[in-house]
Design a protein around this motif. Structure first.
Motif, mmCIF file in Angstrom:
data_model
loop_
_atom_site.group_PDB
_atom_site.id
_atom_site.type_symbol
_atom_site.label_atom_id
_atom_site.label_comp_id
_atom_site.label_asym_id
_atom_site.label_seq_id
_atom_site.Cartn_x
_atom_site.Cartn_y
_atom_site.Cartn_z
ATOM 1 N N GLU A 114 0.832 -1.204 0.000
ATOM 2 C CA GLU A 114 0.000 0.000 0.000
ATOM 3 C C GLU A 114 0.868 1.257 0.000
ATOM 4 O O GLU A 114 0.648 2.185 -0.783
ATOM 5 C CB GLU A 114 -0.905 -0.004 1.220
ATOM 6 N N VAL A 133 -7.043 2.938 -2.420
ATOM 7 C CA VAL A 133 -5.827 2.364 -1.839
ATOM 8 C C VAL A 133 -5.582 2.960 -0.465
ATOM 9 O O VAL A 133 -5.240 2.242 0.479
ATOM 10 C CB VAL A 133 -4.607 2.590 -2.769
ATOM 11 N N TYR A 137 -5.958 -1.475 1.493
ATOM 12 C CA TYR A 137 -5.433 -2.366 0.458
ATOM 13 C C TYR A 137 -5.712 -3.772 0.982
ATOM 14 O O TYR A 137 -4.881 -4.368 1.657
ATOM 15 C CB TYR A 137 -3.935 -2.122 0.270
#
Length: 179
Positions: A114, A133, A137
């Motif tokens: 991430e 994101v 994630y």
């Protein structure tokens, strides 16, 4: 243009009594999610020339089930540095990729994956996907980024997030809090 594909390992079994985190296996939901993501990757034409993966058991099992869904056995290069790697270590792995490979898949762990995406994709770019994101994630999620012309020159802020696919996007039964 180089393409980097980041695959987080699928959901692992915390209730499995293993001595080391490294040896933790996938649970049933993780196996289903990895296979579903492999099927989806094949369906959207996602290809890769090279795979680098953490050798942790949950990543190895993710690659097996992802490959089953994708329709082919995958042969990653197992790299211990990818196990619980920081974004800096992951960036080093990216920069070391051979220039003959245009599409590289790295399979590993959070928070490193991430943080790597957030480092490579500048704020304000690809905002909708970047926000997803930033929110989370999840396990078995895939980020696809386009980068520069060479792996060696990949730098912070130099990427474009083309896709971010979560298991729940592929199969709602694989969403959070569902087994």
């Amino acid at each position: 243009m180089k393409t980097l594909i980041l695959l987080r390992h699928a959901k692992s079994g915390w209730d499995d009594p293993v001595a080391r985190d490294f040896d933790r296996p996938l649970n049933a939901k993780g196996m289903r999610a990895a296979e579903a993501m492999g099927r989806h990757a094949r369906a959207i034409g996602l290809t890769f020339d090279r795979i680098v993966a953490s050798p942790a058991r949950r990543v190895q099992e993710t690659m097996i089930h992802f490959g089953e869904g994708y329709g082919t056995a995958l042969t990653p290069e197992w790299d211990r540095r990818a196990y619980l790697a920081s974004p800096g270590t992951l960036l080093d792995l990216v920069r070391e990729q051979p220039e003959t490979a245009d599409r590289v898949l790295i399979a590993g762990h959070n928070p490193g994956l991430e943080e790597l995406v957030l480092d490579l994709v500048p704020e304000g770019a690809d905002e909708r996907l970047r926000v997803l994101v930033e929110q989370k994630y999840p396990t078995a999620a895939i980020a696809v980024m386009t980068l520069g012309e060479t792996w060696a020159e990949v730098a912070s802020g130099g990427g474009r997030l083309a896709r971010f696919i979560r298991p729940r996007d592929v199969d709602p039964s694989l969403g959070p809090d569902r087994d």
